[in-house]
Write a protein that holds these residues in place. Structure first.
Motif, PDB file in Angstrom:
ATOM      1  N   ASN A  89       7.843 -28.558 -35.237  1.00 18.43           N
ATOM      2  CA  ASN A  89       8.742 -27.512 -35.693  1.00 18.43           C
ATOM      3  C   ASN A  89      10.189 -27.888 -35.390  1.00 18.43           C
ATOM      4  O   ASN A  89      10.461 -28.839 -34.655  1.00 18.43           O
ATOM      5  N   VAL A  90      11.131 -27.115 -35.937  1.00 17.26           N
ATOM      6  CA  VAL A  90      12.551 -27.309 -35.668  1.00 17.26           C
ATOM      7  C   VAL A  90      12.850 -26.906 -34.235  1.00 17.26           C
ATOM      8  O   VAL A  90      12.301 -25.934 -33.707  1.00 17.26           O
ATOM      9  N   GLY A  91      13.725 -27.661 -33.556  1.00 15.35           N
ATOM     10  CA  GLY A  91      14.096 -27.338 -32.188  1.00 15.35           C
ATOM     11  C   GLY A  91      14.580 -28.561 -31.450  1.00 15.35           C
ATOM     12  O   GLY A  91      14.602 -29.670 -31.992  1.00 15.35           O
ATOM     13  N   THR A  92      14.984 -28.363 -30.188  1.00 12.47           N
ATOM     14  CA  THR A  92      15.450 -29.452 -29.334  1.00 12.47           C
ATOM     15  C   THR A  92      14.408 -29.727 -28.267  1.00 12.47           C
ATOM     16  O   THR A  92      13.911 -28.809 -27.615  1.00 12.47           O
ATOM     17  N   PHE A  93      14.098 -31.014 -28.076  1.00  9.05           N
ATOM     18  CA  PHE A  93      13.025 -31.416 -27.182  1.00  9.05           C
ATOM     19  C   PHE A  93      13.547 -32.436 -26.172  1.00  9.05           C
ATOM     20  O   PHE A  93      14.223 -33.396 -26.553  1.00  9.05           O
ATOM     21  N   PRO A  94      13.261 -32.245 -24.867  1.00 13.95           N
ATOM     22  CA  PRO A  94      13.758 -33.171 -23.848  1.00 13.95           C
ATOM     23  C   PRO A  94      13.121 -34.544 -23.974  1.00 13.95           C
ATOM     24  O   PRO A  94      11.919 -34.670 -24.235  1.00 13.95           O
ATOM     25  N   ALA A  95      13.934 -35.567 -23.767  1.00 12.05           N
ATOM     26  CA  ALA A  95      13.448 -36.940 -23.919  1.00 12.05           C
ATOM     27  C   ALA A  95      12.471 -37.332 -22.823  1.00 12.05           C
ATOM     28  O   ALA A  95      11.576 -38.150 -23.059  1.00 12.05           O
ATOM     29  N   ASN A  96      12.619 -36.759 -21.638  1.00 11.10           N
ATOM     30  CA  ASN A  96      11.810 -37.228 -20.509  1.00 11.10           C
ATOM     31  C   ASN A  96      10.399 -36.655 -20.483  1.00 11.10           C
ATOM     32  O   ASN A  96       9.584 -37.065 -19.654  1.00 11.10           O
ATOM     33  N   PHE A 101      11.257 -44.330 -27.893  1.00 10.79           N
ATOM     34  CA  PHE A 101      11.048 -45.729 -27.536  1.00 10.79           C
ATOM     35  C   PHE A 101      11.821 -46.625 -28.489  1.00 10.79           C
ATOM     36  O   PHE A 101      11.803 -46.406 -29.701  1.00 10.79           O
ATOM     37  N   PHE A 102      12.512 -47.622 -27.946  1.00  6.29           N
ATOM     38  CA  PHE A 102      13.150 -48.641 -28.779  1.00  6.29           C
ATOM     39  C   PHE A 102      12.570 -50.000 -28.425  1.00  6.29           C
ATOM     40  O   PHE A 102      12.533 -50.400 -27.262  1.00  6.29           O
ATOM     41  N   THR A 103      12.119 -50.716 -29.439  1.00  4.77           N
ATOM     42  CA  THR A 103      11.536 -52.036 -29.260  1.00  4.77           C
ATOM     43  C   THR A 103      12.482 -53.099 -29.809  1.00  4.77           C
ATOM     44  O   THR A 103      12.721 -53.135 -31.025  1.00  4.77           O
ATOM     45  N   PRO A 104      13.042 -53.976 -28.978  1.00  5.93           N
ATOM     46  CA  PRO A 104      13.840 -55.094 -29.497  1.00  5.93           C
ATOM     47  C   PRO A 104      12.945 -56.080 -30.245  1.00  5.93           C
ATOM     48  O   PRO A 104      11.717 -56.041 -30.141  1.00  5.93           O
ATOM     49  N   ALA A 105      13.557 -56.975 -30.993  1.00  2.70           N
ATOM     50  CA  ALA A 105      12.795 -57.985 -31.722  1.00  2.70           C
ATOM     51  C   ALA A 105      12.222 -59.022 -30.754  1.00  2.70           C
ATOM     52  O   ALA A 105      12.822 -59.313 -29.720  1.00  2.70           O
ATOM     53  N   SER A 106      11.060 -59.536 -31.092  1.00  2.00           N
ATOM     54  CA  SER A 106      10.441 -60.660 -30.381  1.00  2.00           C
ATOM     55  C   SER A 106      10.245 -60.395 -28.897  1.00  2.00           C
ATOM     56  O   SER A 106      10.609 -61.201 -28.029  1.00  2.00           O
ATOM     57  N   THR A 107       9.669 -59.246 -28.569  1.00  2.00           N
ATOM     58  CA  THR A 107       9.362 -58.931 -27.176  1.00  2.00           C
ATOM     59  C   THR A 107       8.116 -58.070 -27.110  1.00  2.00           C
ATOM     60  O   THR A 107       7.759 -57.399 -28.083  1.00  2.00           O
ATOM     61  N   ASP A 108       7.451 -58.121 -25.971  1.00  2.00           N
ATOM     62  CA  ASP A 108       6.289 -57.273 -25.745  1.00  2.00           C
ATOM     63  C   ASP A 108       6.654 -56.000 -25.002  1.00  2.00           C
ATOM     64  O   ASP A 108       5.775 -55.234 -24.617  1.00  2.00           O
ATOM     65  N   TYR A 109       7.946 -55.753 -24.802  1.00  2.00           N
ATOM     66  CA  TYR A 109       8.383 -54.588 -24.038  1.00  2.00           C
ATOM     67  C   TYR A 109       9.458 -53.831 -24.802  1.00  2.00           C
ATOM     68  O   TYR A 109       9.858 -54.223 -25.897  1.00  2.00           O
ATOM     69  N   GLY A 110       9.925 -52.722 -24.242  1.00  2.00           N
ATOM     70  CA  GLY A 110      10.947 -51.933 -24.897  1.00  2.00           C
ATOM     71  C   GLY A 110      11.588 -50.951 -23.945  1.00  2.00           C
ATOM     72  O   GLY A 110      11.305 -50.953 -22.743  1.00  2.00           O
ATOM     73  N   TYR A 111      12.447 -50.088 -24.485  1.00  2.00           N
ATOM     74  CA  TYR A 111      13.191 -49.110 -23.696  1.00  2.00           C
ATOM     75  C   TYR A 111      12.594 -47.723 -23.918  1.00  2.00           C
ATOM     76  O   TYR A 111      12.577 -47.210 -25.037  1.00  2.00           O
ATOM     77  N   LEU A 112      12.138 -47.112 -22.840  1.00  2.00           N
ATOM     78  CA  LEU A 112      11.412 -45.845 -22.856  1.00  2.00           C
ATOM     79  C   LEU A 112      12.286 -44.726 -22.303  1.00  2.00           C
ATOM     80  O   LEU A 112      13.059 -44.934 -21.364  1.00  2.00           O
ATOM     81  N   SER A 113      12.149 -43.530 -22.859  1.00  2.00           N
ATOM     82  CA  SER A 113      12.988 -42.388 -22.474  1.00  2.00           C
ATOM     83  C   SER A 113      12.525 -41.701 -21.195  1.00  2.00           C
ATOM     84  O   SER A 113      12.851 -40.537 -20.969  1.00  2.00           O
ATOM     85  N   ILE A 114      11.780 -42.400 -20.377  1.00  2.00           N
ATOM     86  CA  ILE A 114      11.244 -41.831 -19.139  1.00  2.00           C
ATOM     87  C   ILE A 114      11.541 -42.774 -17.990  1.00  2.00           C
ATOM     88  O   ILE A 114      11.269 -43.974 -18.076  1.00  2.00           O
ATOM     89  N   ASN A 115      12.113 -42.242 -16.929  1.00  2.00           N
ATOM     90  CA  ASN A 115      12.354 -43.013 -15.717  1.00  2.00           C
ATOM     91  C   ASN A 115      11.158 -42.806 -14.800  1.00  2.00           C
ATOM     92  O   ASN A 115      10.987 -41.742 -14.215  1.00  2.00           O
ATOM     93  N   GLU A 116      10.316 -43.820 -14.698  1.00  2.00           N
ATOM     94  CA  GLU A 116       9.091 -43.646 -13.918  1.00  2.00           C
ATOM     95  C   GLU A 116       9.359 -43.409 -12.435  1.00  2.00           C
ATOM     96  O   GLU A 116       8.508 -42.890 -11.723  1.00  2.00           O
ATOM     97  N   ASN A 117      10.561 -43.749 -11.975  1.00  2.00           N
ATOM     98  CA  ASN A 117      10.905 -43.507 -10.574  1.00  2.00           C
ATOM     99  C   ASN A 117      11.497 -42.118 -10.341  1.00  2.00           C
ATOM    100  O   ASN A 117      11.677 -41.702  -9.207  1.00  2.00           O
ATOM    101  N   ASP A 118      11.824 -41.420 -11.422  1.00  2.00           N
ATOM    102  CA  ASP A 118      12.341 -40.058 -11.325  1.00  2.00           C
ATOM    103  C   ASP A 118      11.999 -39.332 -12.613  1.00  2.00           C
ATOM    104  O   ASP A 118      12.800 -39.264 -13.545  1.00  2.00           O
ATOM    105  N   LEU A 119      10.795 -38.763 -12.675  1.00  2.00           N
ATOM    106  CA  LEU A 119      10.333 -38.126 -13.896  1.00  2.00           C
ATOM    107  C   LEU A 119      11.173 -36.928 -14.296  1.00  2.00           C
ATOM    108  O   LEU A 119      11.165 -36.510 -15.454  1.00  2.00           O
TER     109      LEU A 119
END
Length: 293
Positions: A89-96, A101-119
């Motif tokens: 639905n329409v609305g604003t949702f917290p990233a955490n 997720f953003f995946t760069p080219a030629s990698t098995d990893y990426g940038y996630l919107s969650i800080n696992e050390n501080d949820l």
């Protein structure tokens, strides 16, 4: 395996990405942005600013389903964004508490919107500004701080993604994906409203994971090793050794089987049954799936 972190009601989506638990574990690899989607070249607009420049997708697609919205924007070189948002639905949702997720080219990893050390860190948000049901397009904005998904590599600093926007992204509904899933829990039909299928990796193993969820946020996941051929495979409850695995909510299957009737480079079909032995044991019967991955 790394430490387990519980995340809100996203059990379905993270279970599909991480076959070893219906709880979230920090991502060991990037998301395949083509999963369950068929992007259309040049459809809609998807862009974001980071590292001093504006990034613009060349392909976009979205799925609006019972509980979730999936959105992707990618480039020809394979890099791109993938969003899994709780709430169709329409609305604003917290990233955490969602998955950006953003995946760069030629990698098995990426940038996630969650800080696992501080949820609890407020890493940003995504806003769905419109869902045009007549033209079947979706629009919105986003910004988030992305943390590198390989937490063993502390040399990669977070990235701030700003001025994110997607406009008139064409979407399909869950019913239009042609994926099917059926099962009974204690003899009662499991009426799924979401299906998410992904190829995921754990060490040297690669699994096809089929995650589903009903309107009450009960989730069921069935995973099969991607190199299997048609046949029947036994579930013993050993995550280290079983080539097929299953979960219902937080409980793993301790017995049962998965029969693969057909499997190709893009689609898998089969049947399953299993039992769990948690605080409340569950018996899953008449399971069947036919999905693209």
């Amino acid at each position: 395996m790394k430490k387990i972190i519980r995340l809100s009601q996203l059990a379905l989506l993270f279970a599909a990405i991480l076959f070893t638990s219906c709880e979230y574990e920090p991502l060991d690899s990037a998301i395949n942005l083509d999963d369950n989607l068929n992007p259309s070249v040049g459809s809609g607009v998807f862009k974001a600013d980071f590292k001093g420049s504006t990034w613009t997708a060349t392909q976009t697609q979205a799925i609006v389903s019972g509980n979730y919205i999936e959105i992707s924007g990618i480039k020809a070189n394979g890099e791109g964004f993938a969003f899994l948002i709780e709430g169709a639905n329409v609305g604003t949702f917290p990233a955490n508490v969602n998955l950006l997720f953003f995946t760069p080219a030629s990698t098995d990893y990426g940038y996630l919107s969650i800080n696992e050390n501080d949820l609890n860190e407020n890493t940003g948000s995504i806003t769905i500004t419109s869902i045009d049901t007549q033209n079947k397009t979706i629009s919105g904005t986003f910004n988030f701080k992305g943390y590198w998904s390989n937490d063993l590599d502390t040399s990669v600093l977070p990235i701030q993604f700003t001025n994110g926007a997607f406009k008139d992204i064409p979407y399909i509904t869950q019913e239009e994906t042609a994926d099917t899933f059926f099962a009974k829990v204690g003899g009662v039909e499991f009426n799924e409203v979401d299906i998410l299928t992904m190829e995921i990796s754990s060490g040297a193993s690669e699994f096809i994971s089929i995650g589903t969820q009903d309107a009450d946020f009960n989730d069921m996941t069935v995973s099969v090793k991607s190199n299997l051929t048609p046949g029947t495979y036994t579930i013993t409850g050993s995550l280290a050794n079983d080539v097929v695995q299953a979960f219902y909510n937080d409980d793993k299957a301790v017995s049962g089987s998965v029969t693969i009737s057909s499997i190709s480079a893009t689609r898998v079909k089969g049947t399953f049954k299993f039992d769990t032995n948690g605080t409340t044991p569950f018996t899953i019967t008449e399971g069947a799936f036919d999905v693209e991955y």
